[in-house]
Enzyme design. Sequence first.
Site, PDB file in Angstrom:
ATOM      1  N   HIS A   1      36.389  47.557  48.373  1.00  0.00           N
ATOM      2  CA  HIS A   1      35.458  46.866  47.470  1.00  0.00           C
ATOM      3  C   HIS A   1      34.121  47.608  47.523  1.00  0.00           C
ATOM      4  CE1 HIS A   1      32.750  43.568  46.230  1.00  0.00           C
ATOM      5  NE2 HIS A   1      33.802  42.957  45.721  1.00  0.00           N
TER       6      HIS A   1
ATOM      7  N   ASP B   1      36.480  44.573  56.829  1.00  0.00           N
ATOM      8  CA  ASP B   1      36.084  43.668  55.755  1.00  0.00           C
ATOM      9  C   ASP B   1      37.189  42.614  55.637  1.00  0.00           C
ATOM     10  OD1 ASP B   1      35.781  42.370  53.351  1.00  0.00           O
ATOM     11  OD2 ASP B   1      35.311  44.165  52.198  1.00  0.00           O
TER      12      ASP B   1
ATOM     13  N   GLN C   1      39.005  39.035  52.222  1.00  0.00           N
ATOM     14  CA  GLN C   1      40.262  38.554  51.624  1.00  0.00           C
ATOM     15  C   GLN C   1      41.317  38.216  52.666  1.00  0.00           C
ATOM     16  OE1 GLN C   1      40.436  37.770  48.558  1.00  0.00           O
ATOM     17  NE2 GLN C   1      38.794  38.937  47.591  1.00  0.00           N
TER      18      GLN C   1
ATOM     19  N   LYS D   1      35.005  32.051  49.911  1.00  0.00           N
ATOM     20  CA  LYS D   1      36.398  32.404  49.594  1.00  0.00           C
ATOM     21  C   LYS D   1      37.378  31.630  50.462  1.00  0.00           C
ATOM     22  CE  LYS D   1      35.266  37.224  48.416  1.00  0.00           C
ATOM     23  NZ  LYS D   1      35.319  37.322  46.965  1.00  0.00           N
TER      24      LYS D   1
ATOM     25  N   CYS E   1      35.283  45.093  41.230  1.00  0.00           N
ATOM     26  CA  CYS E   1      34.425  45.824  42.184  1.00  0.00           C
ATOM     27  C   CYS E   1      35.217  46.845  42.992  1.00  0.00           C
ATOM     28  CB  CYS E   1      33.673  44.877  43.117  1.00  0.00           C
ATOM     29  SG  CYS E   1      32.583  43.753  42.265  1.00  0.00           S
TER      30      CYS E   1
HETATM   31  N1  7TS Z   1      35.017  42.651  50.215  1.00  0.00           N
HETATM   32  C1  7TS Z   1      36.104  42.255  49.557  1.00  0.00           C
HETATM   33  C2  7TS Z   1      37.448  42.789  49.952  1.00  0.00           C
HETATM   34  C3  7TS Z   1      35.982  41.337  48.516  1.00  0.00           C
HETATM   35  O1  7TS Z   1      37.082  40.956  47.860  1.00  0.00           O
HETATM   36  C4  7TS Z   1      34.702  40.850  48.169  1.00  0.00           C
HETATM   37  C5  7TS Z   1      34.487  39.915  47.016  1.00  0.00           C
HETATM   38  C6  7TS Z   1      33.601  41.270  48.915  1.00  0.00           C
HETATM   39  C7  7TS Z   1      33.791  42.191  49.927  1.00  0.00           C
HETATM   40  C8  7TS Z   1      32.220  40.750  48.664  1.00  0.00           C
HETATM   41  O2  7TS Z   1      32.125  39.427  49.049  1.00  0.00           O
HETATM   42  P1  7TS Z   1      30.786  38.582  48.802  1.00  0.00           P
HETATM   43  O3  7TS Z   1      31.148  37.204  49.212  1.00  0.00           O
HETATM   44  O4  7TS Z   1      29.727  39.196  49.632  1.00  0.00           O
HETATM   45  O5  7TS Z   1      30.495  38.702  47.340  1.00  0.00           O
HETATM   46  N2  7TS Z   1      35.478  40.031  46.032  1.00  0.00           N
HETATM   47  C9  7TS Z   1      35.422  39.524  44.786  1.00  0.00           C
HETATM   48  C10 7TS Z   1      36.492  39.659  43.915  1.00  0.00           C
HETATM   49  O6  7TS Z   1      37.544  40.223  44.163  1.00  0.00           O
HETATM   50  N3  7TS Z   1      36.159  39.086  42.752  1.00  0.00           N
HETATM   51  O7  7TS Z   1      34.925  38.572  42.866  1.00  0.00           O
HETATM   52  C11 7TS Z   1      34.454  38.849  44.128  1.00  0.00           C
END
Ligand code: 7TS
Length: 423
Positions: free
Chosen positions: A130, A207, A210, A233, A372
């Site tokens: 990501h 990371d 997910q 999430k 992303c």
């Molecule tokens: N890393 C991964 C693997 C992610 O899927 C996401 C967010 C992030 C980092 C960032 O997370 P945040 O909470 O700091 O925003 N992924 C997604 C997605 O797949 N669609 O919208 C956000």
Amino acid sequence: MPSVVNSSLLPESLRDDFPILHQTVHGERPLVFLDSAASSQRPQQVIDAVSRVYEHDYANVHRGIHVLSERSTDAYEAARTKVQKFIGAKYDHECIFTGGTTASINAVARSWGDANIKAGDEILLNPMEHHSNLVPWFQLAERTGAVIKHIPLTDDGRLDLSQLDDVLTEKTKVVAVTHVSNTLGTVNPIAELARRAHAVGAVILVDAAQSAPHLAIDVLALDVDFLAFSGHKMCGPSGIGVLYGKESLLSAMPPFMGGGSMIGNVALDSFTPAGLPSKFEAGTPPIAQAAGLGAAIDYLSEIGLDKVAAHEHALVERAYAGLSEIEGIKILGPSPEHRAGLVSFVLHQPHAHDIAQLVDQRGIAVRAGHHCTQPLHDSLGITASTRASFYLYNTPAEVDALVEAIQEVATMFKPTGRKRRPQ
Ligand code: 7TS
């Protein structure tokens, strides 16, 4: 508390905990929410926990000597202990509250990175990351003159470990890798990567945006140095996330933000930092969000992450099998045995955004775009894909509704005449 069954599939009654799911959209279409990888929904238990703080206990934490501040502080610190248990950390002060995964990774790249990386050092990434686990490292490389390297991917969207020795060397100082790809669904072999990273003296950052919501994580068993995830999430509130770091690493790192709460002592022109975890929690933290995250952890733990994972696995197998039957579809990523509960795909026609809009008309919420992961989409020769992501509240009937809707869209746009290649 949610009801629990012994089979791999969770009971549909669990949906009753999620008020938002019980609505129709676009007229009388029941909402089918298949976008939890972007942000999940939350159960009443979490909504109540957040409300309870605001209705009954709210005050700033760690400062007021009055009853509300004590209650808020207790709730905030109790949430930290829940996080510690949830990921199997040795100490609760190894769990830092941040704004989310992005904030956690940036914190490590800034604080650990600036203190430990110099020109010529190598940062090992891979094309499925990501942007949140790419850009902070690119910025670190720009600041320091470090070199970015990538673990290549196999044709089916897994890390090609047969080529790991070529890119993981004595020059590698950090391996930053996602546990589960938000686009391919691939589950990466974190314990093996940690072992290999440590063998060359590198640290590993995982990371877990997910994975933490879906799979049981044990940071000690995996032997990871840093782990980052987001509350929103995993049935929790937005605006809060976690940075786990091994005590020895966090203790040696400088604070990445200055301000209130993170100090031991302040003079007119200098300061000393507080100890862990306060050193990394400058300013007023996400207080009610922490209570909500604690409630989300209670909720998921009560059900059991193993059951959640098995449930989602059954859903993704069903989706994979159903979607594979559709003429002209290309599913991104590996077979279900190597993936978590999401599936991204492209059709000959139409564009991913149009697919998402057409299925939205049927009440089905999916995500379209590059999610992303632009470098990954570029490497696959596509600009966008459509993604359905599953969580504990989704049902086999919802998967069938998705497959049926995509089948209809594919039929509507079936190419006539010469066969076209997928996007
Ligand atoms: N890393 C991964 C693997 C992610 O899927 C996401 C967010 C992030 C980092 C960032 O997370 P945040 O909470 O700091 O925003 N992924 C997604 C997605 O797949 N669609 O919208 C956000």
